[in-house]
Design a protein around this motif. Structure first.
Motif, PDB file in Angstrom:
ATOM      1  N   ARG A 243       9.621  10.122 -19.800  1.00  0.00           N
ATOM      2  CA  ARG A 243       8.431  10.973 -19.851  1.00  0.00           C
ATOM      3  C   ARG A 243       8.611  12.194 -18.956  1.00  0.00           C
ATOM      4  O   ARG A 243       9.494  12.212 -18.095  1.00  0.00           O
ATOM      5  N   SER A 244       7.741  13.177 -19.153  1.00  0.00           N
ATOM      6  CA  SER A 244       7.698  14.278 -18.201  1.00  0.00           C
ATOM      7  C   SER A 244       7.185  13.723 -16.872  1.00  0.00           C
ATOM      8  O   SER A 244       6.400  12.775 -16.849  1.00  0.00           O
ATOM      9  N   ALA A 245       7.628  14.299 -15.766  1.00  0.00           N
ATOM     10  CA  ALA A 245       7.285  13.748 -14.455  1.00  0.00           C
ATOM     11  C   ALA A 245       5.803  13.871 -14.104  1.00  0.00           C
ATOM     12  O   ALA A 245       5.219  12.926 -13.562  1.00  0.00           O
ATOM     13  N   PRO A 246       5.143  15.007 -14.386  1.00  0.00           N
ATOM     14  CA  PRO A 246       3.726  15.115 -14.018  1.00  0.00           C
ATOM     15  C   PRO A 246       2.857  14.176 -14.854  1.00  0.00           C
ATOM     16  O   PRO A 246       3.155  13.930 -16.036  1.00  0.00           O
ATOM     17  N   SER A 247       1.815  13.670 -14.244  1.00  0.00           N
ATOM     18  CA  SER A 247       0.855  12.826 -14.955  1.00  0.00           C
ATOM     19  C   SER A 247      -0.333  13.664 -15.398  1.00  0.00           C
ATOM     20  O   SER A 247      -0.705  14.640 -14.735  1.00  0.00           O
ATOM     21  N   ALA A 248      -0.938  13.296 -16.515  1.00  0.00           N
ATOM     22  CA  ALA A 248      -2.131  13.996 -16.988  1.00  0.00           C
ATOM     23  C   ALA A 248      -3.300  13.690 -16.061  1.00  0.00           C
ATOM     24  O   ALA A 248      -3.368  12.599 -15.474  1.00  0.00           O
ATOM     25  N   PRO A 249      -4.234  14.621 -15.898  1.00  0.00           N
ATOM     26  CA  PRO A 249      -5.389  14.383 -15.019  1.00  0.00           C
ATOM     27  C   PRO A 249      -6.180  13.155 -15.452  1.00  0.00           C
ATOM     28  O   PRO A 249      -6.400  12.925 -16.646  1.00  0.00           O
ATOM     29  N   ASP A 250      -6.590  12.362 -14.464  1.00  0.00           N
ATOM     30  CA  ASP A 250      -7.418  11.164 -14.703  1.00  0.00           C
ATOM     31  C   ASP A 250      -6.774  10.191 -15.690  1.00  0.00           C
ATOM     32  O   ASP A 250      -7.471   9.489 -16.426  1.00  0.00           O
ATOM     33  N   SER A 251      -5.449  10.172 -15.709  1.00  0.00           N
ATOM     34  CA  SER A 251      -4.743   9.270 -16.626  1.00  0.00           C
ATOM     35  C   SER A 251      -4.280   8.024 -15.888  1.00  0.00           C
ATOM     36  O   SER A 251      -3.956   8.075 -14.706  1.00  0.00           O
ATOM     37  N   ASP A 252      -4.263   6.899 -16.593  1.00  0.00           N
ATOM     38  CA  ASP A 252      -3.731   5.666 -16.008  1.00  0.00           C
ATOM     39  C   ASP A 252      -2.300   5.438 -16.467  1.00  0.00           C
ATOM     40  O   ASP A 252      -1.780   4.328 -16.372  1.00  0.00           O
ATOM     41  N   VAL A 253      -1.656   6.507 -16.982  1.00  0.00           N
ATOM     42  CA  VAL A 253      -0.260   6.453 -17.403  1.00  0.00           C
ATOM     43  C   VAL A 253       0.575   7.230 -16.399  1.00  0.00           C
ATOM     44  O   VAL A 253       0.205   8.332 -15.989  1.00  0.00           O
ATOM     45  N   VAL A 254       1.712   6.661 -16.000  1.00  0.00           N
ATOM     46  CA  VAL A 254       2.612   7.344 -15.075  1.00  0.00           C
ATOM     47  C   VAL A 254       3.364   8.421 -15.837  1.00  0.00           C
ATOM     48  O   VAL A 254       4.068   8.133 -16.807  1.00  0.00           O
ATOM     49  N   GLY A 255       3.250   9.681 -15.398  1.00  0.00           N
ATOM     50  CA  GLY A 255       3.926  10.781 -16.072  1.00  0.00           C
ATOM     51  C   GLY A 255       3.337  11.053 -17.443  1.00  0.00           C
ATOM     52  O   GLY A 255       2.261  10.578 -17.799  1.00  0.00           O
ATOM     53  N   GLY A 256       4.072  11.863 -18.220  1.00  0.00           N
ATOM     54  CA  GLY A 256       3.684  12.085 -19.603  1.00  0.00           C
ATOM     55  C   GLY A 256       2.692  13.202 -19.845  1.00  0.00           C
ATOM     56  O   GLY A 256       2.117  13.283 -20.939  1.00  0.00           O
ATOM     57  N   ALA A 257       2.480  14.084 -18.867  1.00  0.00           N
ATOM     58  CA  ALA A 257       1.536  15.183 -19.086  1.00  0.00           C
ATOM     59  C   ALA A 257       2.054  16.168 -20.121  1.00  0.00           C
ATOM     60  O   ALA A 257       1.269  16.794 -20.833  1.00  0.00           O
ATOM     61  N   ASP A 258       3.368  16.323 -20.218  1.00  0.00           N
ATOM     62  CA  ASP A 258       3.982  17.280 -21.150  1.00  0.00           C
ATOM     63  C   ASP A 258       4.683  16.564 -22.297  1.00  0.00           C
ATOM     64  O   ASP A 258       5.249  15.476 -22.117  1.00  0.00           O
ATOM     65  N   ASP A 259       4.653  17.190 -23.453  1.00  0.00           N
ATOM     66  CA  ASP A 259       5.384  16.702 -24.624  1.00  0.00           C
ATOM     67  C   ASP A 259       6.826  17.189 -24.515  1.00  0.00           C
ATOM     68  O   ASP A 259       7.087  18.389 -24.459  1.00  0.00           O
ATOM     69  N   LEU A 260       7.786  16.256 -24.459  1.00  0.00           N
ATOM     70  CA  LEU A 260       9.196  16.612 -24.307  1.00  0.00           C
ATOM     71  C   LEU A 260       9.901  16.845 -25.636  1.00  0.00           C
ATOM     72  O   LEU A 260      11.089  17.156 -25.670  1.00  0.00           O
TER      73      LEU A 260
END
Length: 259
Positions: free
Chosen positions: A39-56
């Motif tokens: 996954r992308s390193a940054p996490s989406a705001p208020d997300s319970d998923v580690v990383g994944g803010a960006d579509d790779l």
């Protein structure tokens, strides 16, 4: 001389199967459900998923996960985001992760390795002040493991492209990565890594870990500290070597004079 990078994480999350899930499973000996991902390193705001803010998917064409040979079709090709595989199992093993880039990149595939982590970190990594006597780790019962919550095992990395083709450079610059937060806004735990034992205490408090830019500085500081220790050790042994060489020279002269 142009370089451009993309911060990613790879690793897994694991949870204990409930008694009901185990009863309905085709594999009654399986104890955990896990997901391995890139996954992308940054996490989406208020997300319970580690990383994944960006579509790779704009620069990654495929991620291939090579599981243990006991799994059906152990080589799993994932051709679109999310680049992850979910399975159930009972044992930990090494997973090969091969990242293939889009054709216009002209880049060779990158191969990573991740050891699937199912059991709580506290079971296999005692705190630094614990007894130095080796102790065989005790695997907790499913009930106790479930109470400890999901197990996270993630590694931060940066995929670096040096002198990329112009078309690929244009593609990358058109999709800037979300910057890592300077610090965790929601006081999320620091992802545990064995090179930073202090992060274990934070990770044991529970919750979804998050990578931050402060972690990069911490890691750089730890590397500089380790580098300094190595240099001091080298200087120590260099001085010892010089002393021994002088002693050898003295003894050789003494031996020659007696002859």
């Amino acid at each position: 001389g142009v370089t451009i990078h993309r911060p990613v994480i790879y690793g897994n999350i694991a949870t204990v199967l409930t008694p009901a899930e185990r009863e309905t499973s085709h594999y009654p000996d399986h104890t955990h459900r896990w997901t391995v991902a890139v996954r992308s390193a940054p996490s989406a705001p208020d997300s319970d998923v580690v990383g994944g803010a960006d579509d790779l998917g704009y620069f990654i064409k495929r991620v291939t996960f090579k599981l243990h040979d006991t799994y059906p079709n152990p080589t799993r090709n994932i051709d679109k985001p999310p680049f992850e595989v979910s399975e159930t199992g009972w044992g930990e093993f090494e997973i090969q992760i091969r990242i293939t880039y889009v054709a216009e990149s002209g880049e060779k595939a990158t191969t990573l390795y991740h050891h699937l982590k199912l059991h709580p970190w506290s079971i296999t990594f005692p705190m630094p002040n614990a007894s130095a006597v080796p102790v065989e780790p005790e695997i907790p019962s499913p009930e106790n493991a479930a109470k400890l919550g999901p197990v996270h095992s993630w590694q931060y990395d940066e995929i670096v492209f040096t002198d990329p083709f112009q078309n690929f450079l244009n593609l990358l610059t058109a999709h800037p990565p979300t910057p890592l937060p300077k610090a965790s806004i929601n006081k999320k735990p620091v992802p545990f890594h064995s090179s930073n034992p202090a992060s274990l205490e934070a990770s044991l408090k529970g919750g979804v870990p998050e990578f931050t830019s402060a972690m990069e500085k911490d890691e750089a500081d730890r590397l500089e500290e380790a580098k300094g220790k190595i240099i001091k050790e080298q200087e120590k042994w260099r001085a010892t070597l010089i002393e021994k060489e002088k002693e050898l020279e003295r003894l050789q002269k003494l031996l020659t004079s007696k002859e």
